[in-house]
Write a protein that holds these residues in place. Structure first.
Motif, short mmCIF file in Angstrom:
data_model
loop_
_atom_site.label_atom_id
_atom_site.label_comp_id
_atom_site.label_asym_id
_atom_site.label_seq_id
_atom_site.Cartn_x
_atom_site.Cartn_y
_atom_site.Cartn_z
N UNK B 209 0.56 -1.23 -0.16
CA UNK B 209 0.19 0.11 -0.01
C UNK B 209 0.84 1.06 -0.04
N UNK B 295 -14.78 -1.10 -2.64
CA UNK B 295 -13.43 -0.73 -1.87
C UNK B 295 -12.48 -1.59 -2.12
N UNK B 296 -12.75 -3.10 -1.83
CA UNK B 296 -11.39 -3.85 -2.12
C UNK B 296 -11.05 -3.88 -3.50
N UNK B 298 -11.26 -1.40 -5.81
CA UNK B 298 -10.73 -0.05 -5.70
C UNK B 298 -9.10 -0.26 -5.77
N UNK B 299 -8.68 -1.11 -4.67
CA UNK B 299 -7.19 -1.20 -4.28
C UNK B 299 -6.60 -1.81 -5.20
N UNK B 302 -6.00 0.21 -8.58
CA UNK B 302 -5.07 1.23 -8.34
C UNK B 302 -3.68 0.55 -8.40
#
Lengths: 97, 545
Positions: B209, B295-296, B298-299, B302
């Motif tokens: 991350x 949301x998971x 989207x990680x 990206x």
């Protein structure tokens, strides 16, 4: 929290009340905060932790408020459901009327 | 091109057998009655329809358009995905009302809410519309599968479209909604697990991350990590007016029914829940799983952007999520990933095949063609219509081809703009009648094509941003249906009183409530409730003795 009512008769639960308003207003915030909060949390962003924590807290509060009302409505309605279903089938088979 | 090992083939075939097996296992339950074939007997605990909601709304095209948005717009793309937010309010408003109506479909609701010829026309219109829409949805989901198989195995587009939807059709024909719901549970769990795994693998491949954040900022694109990065009130790609539209339309839409076409799928889940509370919970928690999934995802997208930052063609970067799985999963896991893609694909196609069949069977065949049909005949026609929806999906799928995202935006957003407000008015305003509603649906269909496709093609209208198109369509259609509503008679008071007493809608129902009180109907219900409560207390007291 005395201003939140958690004891309902089925008939009282049928009427729209401030508990419904609380659920309807908080629910979108819950979705938005969880979506943005979780996404930012996965990138280890401090803002994400805050948004996610607030989102979860709102969700817990919202169900604490609305659950007794939904339970009361459901228990009452199930008793009438059989009759309503019978009438529905009559409408469906309208030629028989 | 993806190479499969024997372990990959094992995962794929094992999963296909498991899914089709669900149909065989629940065959006996599905054929008992029309109610079983289409609503699993109306007795499911909330977590079953909730998982089915989540599984049905995770289709093969979903990671494509989602990847497309987030790759191009960063975390701002998450706002697009909040169109599912209508469930936030619906769970506590229109879900309750619809569950109490007991209408099997949205078309059936029309003959309960409205009266006379207008109601019957609305029922027929919505049934035909949904029958066609289910073919369309199964088609675009199917062609998304065609695109994935084309990328992974270099198959022609139509192979992926035809092969897996046909296999899925087998268990829907056998067990109906029972097969759909049970398969959805195992499919939902599998796909959630794989979605997490893909994000973990993507994160590792991109360096973790912190490294992803550092690299995105070094590219001068730090804004991609800010979901609140807007470009002014009206200007730029992401103006605040766009955000307001994105939030207001779905969330307020939850006050009504059918404001988004997802509603039609959810309506079936709502009626299959065992009571009102379970229906509300199924809608709320099923969608909660969807937003967590987003949301998971989207990680992962990206992370993919960091690995491949220079893709400019949408047809390339919309495959981001699939490419992570196929390119970065270890040997043996690729087959498991493909099995999860099958789960994603089949859960949606199965739900839509059964839903389209339900509209054709319950609302067209059973209501208009053969009202005296036996349960056996209803189930038979249900199976036949499932096959018809399947073949229709092949036609639509081949028409859509490769441009999945463009079609989705049109269908999701603009095709419902003109009916958005009427869909709310039917719940909150007693005076809104069948003629107003019918005219809104018909006008929307014409005006929508004119504003989005025809007038811009002839240079009469400029290409407007999607959020401006939405409000424009809403206004233009409103100019047609509001006068029609006010110039035609209100619906029959008997019908309005009946639906009010049964469903207790919110909003402007004063004259109907007054009439219900005058007839003593609300008081009668109160007395029934008190009597039932006293009996329950008496029983509890006897139990104590």
């Amino acid at each position: 929290m005395g201003w939140i009512r958690r004891d309902w008769t089925p008939h009282e639960a049928d009427e729209w009340s401030k508990e419904d308003w609380i659920a309807v207003i908080l629910s979108p915030f819950s979705y938005i905060l969880i979506t943005m909060g979780l996404a930012l949390t996965l990138f280890l962003q401090p803002l994400g932790y805050i948004l996610l924590a607030v989102g979860i807290a709102i969700t817990i509060f919202l169900f604490w408020v609305i659950d007794p009302k939904l339970t009361a409505i459901s228990s009452e309605y199930e008793k009438k459901q059989r009759q309503y279903l019978k009438e529905l089938e009559q409408i469906q088979r309208w030629e028989e009327e | 091109m993806v190479e499969f090992t024997w372990l990959d083939y094992f995962w794929t075939f094992a999963y296909l057998i498991l899914m089709i097996g669900c149909g065989a296992i629940f065959y006996r339950l599905g054929k008992r009655s029309g109610s079983d074939f289409f609503l699993a007997g109306r007795g499911l605990p909330w977590w079953l329809p909730a998982t089915s909601n989540y599984a049905t709304h995770t289709a093969t095209d979903t990671p494509m358009w989602f990847s497309g948005w987030v790759y191009a717009a960063g975390l701002r793309g998450l706002w697009y995905s909040l169109f599912t937010g209508w469930c936030a309010i619906s769970a506590f408003v229109s879900t309750k009302i619809f569950r109490r109506s007991l209408a099997g479909t949205q078309a059936e609701w029309q003959t309960l809410r409205f009266s006379g010829l207008g109601a019957e026309l609305m029922r027929g219109w919505l049934a035909g519309w949904q029958f066609s829409m289910c073919m369309f949805i199964a088609g675009w989901v199917g062609i998304a599968m065609g695109n994935v198989c084309h990328y992974a195995f270099d198959w022609p587009l139509w192979w992926g479209l035809v092969l897996f939807s046909s296999l899925c059709c087998l268990y829907v024909i056998a067990a109906g909604y029972w097969g759909v719901i049970i398969a959805d549970v195992q499919q939902g769990i599998t796909m959630f697990l794989v979605i997490i795994l893909v994000s973990v693998w993507a994160g590792i491949a991109a360096g973790g991350p912190t490294e992803i954040v550092t690299k995105i900022e070094a590219m001068g694109r730090g804004w991609m990590l800010n979901p609140f990065h807007f470009t002014g009130w009206f200007s730029g790609d992401f103006p605040i007016m766009w955000l307001i539209t994105m939030v207001a339309v779905p969330f307020l839409g939850g006050l009504g029914m059918a404001t988004h076409f997802d509603w039609f799928v959810e309506a079936q889940r709502i009626q299959s829940a065992r009571n009102i509370k379970d229906a509300s919970y199924s809608i709320w928690w099923g969608t909660a799983a969807v937003i967590v999934r987003n949301s998971i995802w989207a990680f992962a997208v990206l992370a993919f952007f960091v690995i491949y930052p220079d893709l400019t063609d949408q047809s390339d970067y919309q495959l981001a999520w699939f490419r992570i799985g196929f390119e970065f999963f270890p040997v043996g896991m690729v087959g498991f990933f493909f099995a999860a893609i099958l789960a994603i694909h089949i859960s949606t196609v199965a739900g839509v095949l059964n839903l389209g069949s339900m509209y054709a069977t319950r609302d067209l065949y059973h209501h208009y063609i053969n009202p005296k049909a036996s349960e056996k005949q209803v189930v038979f026609v249900g199976r036949l219509m499932t096959v018809v929806v399947l073949f229709g999906s092949f036609f639509f799928g081949l028409m859509i081809g490769e441009d999945v995202t463009k079609w989705l935006l049109f269908a999701l957003w603009l095709m419902v703009a003109g009916t958005w407000l009427p869909n709310i008015l039917q719940i909150i305003w007693w005076r809104f009648n069948a003629w107003g509603y019918l005219s809104a649906w018909v006008a929307n269909l014409g005006v929508c094509w004119l504003v989005v496709w025809v007038l811009p093609a002839f240079g009469i209208l400029t290409d407007l941003p999607d959020y401006v198109q939405f409000w424009l369509l809403m206004l233009l259609v409103g100019v047609i249906y509001l006068p029609i509503t006010l110039l035609t008679k209100p619906d029959d008071m008997d019908r309005l009183v009946k639906i009010y007493v049964q469903t207790r809608p919110i909003g402007f129902w004063g004259p109907v409530r007054k009439e219900a009180e005058r007839r003593g109907l609300l008081r009668a219900i109160e007395m029934m409730d008190l009597q039932a409560e006293m009996e329950a207390r008496k029983e509890a007291g006897n139990g104590m003795d």
